[in-house]
Design a protein around this motif. Structure first.
Motif, mmCIF file in Angstrom:
data_model
loop_
_atom_site.group_PDB
_atom_site.id
_atom_site.type_symbol
_atom_site.label_atom_id
_atom_site.label_comp_id
_atom_site.label_asym_id
_atom_site.label_seq_id
_atom_site.Cartn_x
_atom_site.Cartn_y
_atom_site.Cartn_z
ATOM 1 N N LEU A 117 0.832 -1.204 0.000
ATOM 2 C CA LEU A 117 0.000 0.000 0.000
ATOM 3 C C LEU A 117 0.870 1.259 0.000
ATOM 4 O O LEU A 117 0.612 2.206 -0.752
ATOM 5 C CB LEU A 117 -0.936 0.005 1.207
ATOM 6 N N GLU A 118 1.906 1.285 0.835
ATOM 7 C CA GLU A 118 2.778 2.464 0.881
ATOM 8 C C GLU A 118 3.459 2.698 -0.464
ATOM 9 O O GLU A 118 3.597 3.849 -0.910
ATOM 10 C CB GLU A 118 3.800 2.308 2.001
ATOM 11 N N SER A 119 3.846 1.631 -1.141
ATOM 12 C CA SER A 119 4.478 1.772 -2.465
ATOM 13 C C SER A 119 3.487 2.298 -3.493
ATOM 14 O O SER A 119 3.831 3.137 -4.341
ATOM 15 C CB SER A 119 5.038 0.424 -2.928
ATOM 16 N N HIS A 120 2.249 1.808 -3.433
ATOM 17 C CA HIS A 120 1.232 2.285 -4.368
ATOM 18 C C HIS A 120 0.929 3.762 -4.138
ATOM 19 O O HIS A 120 0.799 4.538 -5.099
ATOM 20 C CB HIS A 120 -0.046 1.461 -4.241
ATOM 21 N N LEU A 121 0.845 4.161 -2.884
ATOM 22 C CA LEU A 121 0.594 5.567 -2.575
ATOM 23 C C LEU A 121 1.756 6.439 -3.057
ATOM 24 O O LEU A 121 1.550 7.548 -3.564
ATOM 25 C CB LEU A 121 0.371 5.746 -1.074
ATOM 26 N N LYS A 122 2.970 5.940 -2.927
ATOM 27 C CA LYS A 122 4.140 6.674 -3.421
ATOM 28 C C LYS A 122 4.048 6.874 -4.926
ATOM 29 O O LYS A 122 4.379 7.948 -5.449
ATOM 30 C CB LYS A 122 5.424 5.928 -3.055
ATOM 31 N N SER A 123 3.568 5.855 -5.650
ATOM 32 C CA SER A 123 3.435 5.972 -7.107
ATOM 33 C C SER A 123 2.359 6.977 -7.497
ATOM 34 O O SER A 123 2.459 7.620 -8.546
ATOM 35 C CB SER A 123 3.114 4.599 -7.719
ATOM 36 N N LEU A 124 1.327 7.136 -6.665
ATOM 37 C CA LEU A 124 0.241 8.075 -6.957
ATOM 38 C C LEU A 124 0.607 9.512 -6.604
ATOM 39 O O LEU A 124 0.247 10.451 -7.329
ATOM 40 C CB LEU A 124 -1.019 7.681 -6.177
ATOM 41 N N PHE A 125 1.306 9.693 -5.486
ATOM 42 C CA PHE A 125 1.521 11.036 -4.956
ATOM 43 C C PHE A 125 2.982 11.514 -5.025
ATOM 44 O O PHE A 125 3.271 12.648 -4.649
ATOM 45 C CB PHE A 125 1.043 11.092 -3.501
ATOM 46 N N CYS A 126 3.883 10.628 -5.491
ATOM 47 C CA CYS A 126 5.307 10.980 -5.605
ATOM 48 C C CYS A 126 5.882 11.432 -4.266
ATOM 49 O O CYS A 126 6.702 12.362 -4.201
ATOM 50 C CB CYS A 126 5.513 12.067 -6.669
#
Length: 400
Positions: A99-108
């Motif tokens: 989840l943290e990796s996916h959020l990083k991909s969405l919000f940089c």
């Protein structure tokens, strides 16, 4: 006076001030709420139109969406009902990193999960308060921000008038040079007033004061605001200018938990200093999987967001046309200012009798002279529902 006697006296004082709170028992079905708080011997359960839910996209009660999650690989592989430990011990399951990796991909930005928005705010703000920093907060920020500052020296905490950039700039001009850093706290969409923060002006001030950091809470805007529901900061293209962004998952995302978005240094700092993270049992992996499922499908709900915006606009305009009262709100949180606790309770009670559930919002949630009714609109509501509500409110107002 004994401790219990003191508690009783305090409760009596709250009752006298029309500020006493109690828990009710509810069941839910679509946008209706069933009040089970009455005598269990009664054969009738009151059915009420629910105006107090933060399920903005109506995903918590969307049977197809919920079934899709239950059928998903995410659910089947991460169906654990307890983490049984804090994340820093043995509770950091693989799904957290996903989840943290996916959020990083969405919000940089780096993402760090917390158990709730409350945990995120008290954890991050308390941790930052250990540094040489001045906090400057909008007067309408959430209670969790205030609680994060409770153990902080009052001389290092100031408040500016709600959404008043001139008030904020005066404070910054007088105080920013005295500190290594100034952290400005605000909400993207304010939970009570329902208005958006002046984010572009906040960023402009950040250009003027080089040691200013922005801390924006997107609790009520993530999921429901923006083309793909990524919140106000993303909608305005200002993600890179915001230092700390809090996202909560228990509202439009129909899950539980929260995260703070920041850079890698601050993520490491919070892992090592945020007591709300360090000393809490992690939320179960099934909830984290549900949140990830929600973010993976956020772009699928643009029609719901469009409908929500349409009914909210109609409702606000209708209230302003038919009621001689102060109406607040820029989007789907619409508030009717009634002034004092007793009057807000009276309006809420009358609405309850007419089949509408809209609890009175009283001090200290709002200032004592700003008690209000807060109408939280969700995507499964229709214009006719809200037209009937306006007519009911008009009758109540005319009778008072």
């Amino acid at each position: 006076m004994s401790l219990e006697s003191q508690a009783i006296a305090h409760l009596e004082s709250l009752k006298k001030d029309s500020n006493y709170r109690s828990l009710k028992r509810f069941n839910f079905s679509v946008s209706e709420i069933f009040d089970n708080s009455k005598d269990s011997k009664s054969s009738q359960t009151p059915t009420l139109f629910n105006l107090a839910s933060n399920d903005y996209l109506a995903l918590a009660r969307d049977k197809d969406f919920n079934q899709a999650f239950l059928d998903s690989k995410l659910f089947k592989e991460h169906c654990h009902f307890s983490a049984s430990s804090s994340r820093l011990l043995s509770g950091n399951f693989e799904i957290y990193s996903h989840l943290e990796s996916h959020l990083k991909s969405l919000f940089c930005k780096e993402a760090l999960l917390f158990n709730s928005g409350y945990h995120a705010n008290i954890g991050a703000i308390s941790a930052l308060s250990a540094l040489n920093v001045l906090f400057v907060a909008d007067k309408s920020i959430h209670a969790s921000h205030i609680d994060g500052l409770k153990n902080f020296k009052p001389t290092h905490f100031k408040r500016f008038l709600h959404n008043d950039m001139e008030s904020l700039e005066k404070i910054l001009s007088a105080n920013a040079p005295l500190y290594d850093a100034v952290v400005v706290l605000s909400e993207a969409l304010f939970s009570m007033e329902g208005d958006f923060t002046n984010l572009k002006q906040l960023v402009a001030l950040k250009e003027k004061f080089s040691n200013m950091y922005l801390y924006i809470d997107e609790a009520h805007s993530i999921g429901s605001v923006g083309a793909n529901g990524l919140g106000l900061c993303a909608k305005l293209g200002l993600l890179e200018r915001i230092d700390f962004i809090v996202l909560t998952f228990g509202k439009a995302l129909a899950s539980v938990g929260a995260c703070i978005l920041c850079n890698a240094t601050f993520k490491d700092y919070f892992i090592n200093t945020a007591r709300a993270l360090i000393y809490s049992t992690a939320i179960p992996s099934i909830n984290v999987a549900r949140t990830l499922f929600g973010f993976l499908h956020l772009q699928d709900f643009n029609m719901q967001r469009k409908h929500l915006n349409a009914i909210a606009t109609e409702f606000r305009e209708s209230l302003k046309t038919h009621l001689p009262l102060e109406i607040l709100g820029d989007y789907n949180i619409v508030s009717l200012v009634l002034g004092d606790n007793a009057r807000a309770v009276q309006f809420s009670t009358k609405l309850l009798e007419c089949g509408y559930f809209a609890p009175a919002i009283k001090s200290p949630t709002v200032p004592r002279n700003k008690a209000l009714l807060r109408f939280s609109l969700c995507a499964d509501m229709e214009s006719q529902h809200l037209e009937n509500l306006v007519k009911t409110l008009q009758k109540i107002a005319n009778a008072n």
